[in-house]
Design a protein around this motif. Structure first.
Motif, PDB file in Angstrom:
ATOM      1  N   PHE A 160       0.828  -1.204   0.000  1.00  0.00           N
ATOM      2  CA  PHE A 160       0.000   0.000   0.000  1.00  0.00           C
ATOM      3  C   PHE A 160       0.863   1.254   0.000  1.00  0.00           C
ATOM      4  N   GLU A 161       1.865   1.284   0.873  1.00  0.00           N
ATOM      5  CA  GLU A 161       2.742   2.455   0.952  1.00  0.00           C
ATOM      6  C   GLU A 161       3.472   2.689  -0.370  1.00  0.00           C
ATOM      7  N   ALA A 162       3.888   1.601  -1.020  1.00  0.00           N
ATOM      8  CA  ALA A 162       4.620   1.732  -2.285  1.00  0.00           C
ATOM      9  C   ALA A 162       3.703   2.178  -3.415  1.00  0.00           C
ATOM     10  N   ALA A 163       2.460   1.683  -3.412  1.00  0.00           N
ATOM     11  CA  ALA A 163       1.552   1.964  -4.529  1.00  0.00           C
ATOM     12  C   ALA A 163       0.847   3.302  -4.412  1.00  0.00           C
ATOM     13  N   LEU A 164       0.677   3.807  -3.195  1.00  0.00           N
ATOM     14  CA  LEU A 164      -0.101   5.032  -3.007  1.00  0.00           C
ATOM     15  C   LEU A 164       0.378   6.182  -3.903  1.00  0.00           C
ATOM     16  N   PRO A 165       1.684   6.413  -4.037  1.00  0.00           N
ATOM     17  CA  PRO A 165       2.119   7.536  -4.877  1.00  0.00           C
ATOM     18  C   PRO A 165       1.805   7.384  -6.363  1.00  0.00           C
ATOM     19  N   VAL A 166       1.553   6.170  -6.829  1.00  0.00           N
ATOM     20  CA  VAL A 166       1.266   5.989  -8.261  1.00  0.00           C
ATOM     21  C   VAL A 166      -0.231   5.985  -8.553  1.00  0.00           C
ATOM     22  N   ILE A 179     -13.553   0.107  -0.768  1.00  0.00           N
ATOM     23  CA  ILE A 179     -13.249  -0.300   0.608  1.00  0.00           C
ATOM     24  C   ILE A 179     -14.389   0.093   1.544  1.00  0.00           C
ATOM     25  N   ARG A 180     -15.009   1.248   1.304  1.00  0.00           N
ATOM     26  CA  ARG A 180     -16.127   1.667   2.173  1.00  0.00           C
ATOM     27  C   ARG A 180     -17.267   0.647   2.164  1.00  0.00           C
ATOM     28  N   VAL A 181     -17.453  -0.026   1.034  1.00  0.00           N
ATOM     29  CA  VAL A 181     -18.527  -1.018   0.942  1.00  0.00           C
ATOM     30  C   VAL A 181     -18.226  -2.241   1.798  1.00  0.00           C
ATOM     31  N   THR A 182     -16.969  -2.689   1.787  1.00  0.00           N
ATOM     32  CA  THR A 182     -16.634  -3.950   2.457  1.00  0.00           C
ATOM     33  C   THR A 182     -15.964  -3.768   3.819  1.00  0.00           C
ATOM     34  N   ALA A 183     -15.336  -2.620   4.061  1.00  0.00           N
ATOM     35  CA  ALA A 183     -14.642  -2.378   5.340  1.00  0.00           C
ATOM     36  C   ALA A 183     -14.710  -0.889   5.657  1.00  0.00           C
ATOM     37  N   PRO A 184     -15.871  -0.377   6.061  1.00  0.00           N
ATOM     38  CA  PRO A 184     -16.070   1.071   6.197  1.00  0.00           C
ATOM     39  C   PRO A 184     -15.174   1.762   7.215  1.00  0.00           C
ATOM     40  N   ASN A 185     -14.541   1.012   8.099  1.00  0.00           N
ATOM     41  CA  ASN A 185     -13.651   1.627   9.096  1.00  0.00           C
ATOM     42  C   ASN A 185     -12.182   1.335   8.809  1.00  0.00           C
ATOM     43  N   HIS A 186     -11.869   0.963   7.607  1.00  0.00           N
ATOM     44  CA  HIS A 186     -10.493   0.568   7.276  1.00  0.00           C
ATOM     45  C   HIS A 186      -9.553   1.770   7.405  1.00  0.00           C
ATOM     46  N   PRO A 187      -8.377   1.570   8.018  1.00  0.00           N
ATOM     47  CA  PRO A 187      -7.445   2.690   8.206  1.00  0.00           C
ATOM     48  C   PRO A 187      -6.902   3.278   6.908  1.00  0.00           C
ATOM     49  N   TRP A 188      -6.933   2.529   5.815  1.00  0.00           N
ATOM     50  CA  TRP A 188      -6.438   3.086   4.549  1.00  0.00           C
ATOM     51  C   TRP A 188      -7.321   4.217   4.031  1.00  0.00           C
ATOM     52  N   LEU A 189      -8.565   4.267   4.442  1.00  0.00           N
ATOM     53  CA  LEU A 189      -9.475   5.265   3.885  1.00  0.00           C
ATOM     54  C   LEU A 189      -8.981   6.681   4.125  1.00  0.00           C
ATOM     55  N   ARG A 190      -8.474   6.918   5.311  1.00  0.00           N
ATOM     56  CA  ARG A 190      -7.983   8.271   5.606  1.00  0.00           C
ATOM     57  C   ARG A 190      -6.812   8.633   4.709  1.00  0.00           C
ATOM     58  N   ARG A 191      -5.948   7.656   4.444  1.00  0.00           N
ATOM     59  CA  ARG A 191      -4.768   7.906   3.608  1.00  0.00           C
ATOM     60  C   ARG A 191      -5.135   8.169   2.150  1.00  0.00           C
ATOM     61  N   LEU A 192      -6.310   7.709   1.740  1.00  0.00           N
ATOM     62  CA  LEU A 192      -6.712   7.876   0.345  1.00  0.00           C
ATOM     63  C   LEU A 192      -7.341   9.241   0.068  1.00  0.00           C
ATOM     64  N   LEU A 193      -7.620  10.017   1.115  1.00  0.00           N
ATOM     65  CA  LEU A 193      -8.132  11.358   0.921  1.00  0.00           C
ATOM     66  C   LEU A 193      -7.050  12.207   0.284  1.00  0.00           C
ATOM     67  N   PRO A 194      -7.400  13.094  -0.675  1.00  0.00           N
ATOM     68  CA  PRO A 194      -6.376  13.899  -1.365  1.00  0.00           C
ATOM     69  C   PRO A 194      -5.465  14.667  -0.417  1.00  0.00           C
ATOM     70  N   ALA A 195      -6.002  15.198   0.682  1.00  0.00           N
ATOM     71  CA  ALA A 195      -5.186  16.007   1.597  1.00  0.00           C
ATOM     72  C   ALA A 195      -4.163  15.154   2.351  1.00  0.00           C
ATOM     73  N   ASN A 196      -4.392  13.848   2.424  1.00  0.00           N
ATOM     74  CA  ASN A 196      -3.506  12.978   3.217  1.00  0.00           C
ATOM     75  C   ASN A 196      -2.556  12.139   2.378  1.00  0.00           C
ATOM     76  N   ARG A 197      -2.632  12.246   1.062  1.00  0.00           N
ATOM     77  CA  ARG A 197      -1.739  11.465   0.203  1.00  0.00           C
ATOM     78  C   ARG A 197      -0.365  12.086   0.197  1.00  0.00           C
ATOM     79  N   THR A 198       0.652  11.212   0.238  1.00  0.00           N
ATOM     80  CA  THR A 198       2.033  11.709   0.229  1.00  0.00           C
ATOM     81  C   THR A 198       2.711  11.299  -1.051  1.00  0.00           C
TER      82      THR A 198
END
Length: 198
Positions: A160-166, A179-198
């Motif tokens: 996930f960390e490697a793929a996020l920038p691409v 992910i929201r459909v199958t795991a609505p509280n998954h920690p990756w969701l926050r990282r996928l927000l535009p403001a949190n992407r690195t």
């Protein structure tokens, strides 16, 4: 039995049906570098093409996980058409050789890929994968990460960390929605927000 993406690509070069390298190798093909060791090689094929795949694997030792996820394998019988929920095929060169390829069968309706986890999660088949610079088809990283989000392990976090920038905006949006459909509280969701992407 091939155990590298390049060897699979050579074996399936004239398959006549879509297929994609999946798993950790798909993430490596997306990011353009090796990330970690691999114990096997995953391939995704649409269920409707399983008989054509079987023809290409003549001579290999083929088993199916039945029932799925229980750690039990049985021979994939000649001429047997695997029906849901069976979706996981294990392949090796010969009996008693190490397993080298795992084939996952996924669902499709016409030109749409349909997630077996939730049929509301879909994607046009022509957007399901990408092709490496050397011509190897691989699962789009957002789709592979959706699979990995089910029960994340350390290697999935690495991927996930490697793929996020691409991942571009639409890819992040699709992954977050899936992910929201199958795991609505998954920690990756926050990282996928535009403001949190690195």
């Amino acid at each position: 039995m091939p155990d590298r993406p390049e060897a699979v690509a050579a074996l399936l070069a004239n398959a006549g049906f879509p297929w994609w390298i999946a798993g950790g190798y798909a993430i490596e093909l997306a990011v353009g570098r090796e990330l970690r060791p691999h114990s096997d090689l995953d391939i995704l094929v649409l269920r409707r093409d399983q008989s054509r795949l079987r023809d290409l694997l003549t001579g290999c030792d083929l088993y199916v996980a039945d029932p799925p996820g229980q750690g039990r394998l049985r021979t994939w019988r000649p001429e047997e058409v695997l029906q849901p929920p069976l979706h996981d095929i294990w392949c090796r060169r010969r009996p008693k050789a190490p397993w080298s390829v795992q084939v996952m069968l996924d669902e499709a309706e016409d030109a749409q890929w349909v997630s077996r986890r939730d049929p509301t999660i879909r994607l046009p088949i022509d957007r399901l994968g990408r092709t490496s610079e050397t011509g190897i088809p691989y699962l789009a990283p957002e789709v592979q990460l959706f699979y990995k989000a089910k029960a994340t392990r350390e290697k999935d976090e690495t991927d996930f960390e490697a793929a996020l920038p691409v991942l571009d905006g639409p890819a992040c949006g699709w992954l977050a929605d899936a992910i929201r459909v199958t795991a609505p509280n998954h920690p990756w969701l926050r990282r996928l927000l535009p403001a949190n992407r690195t």
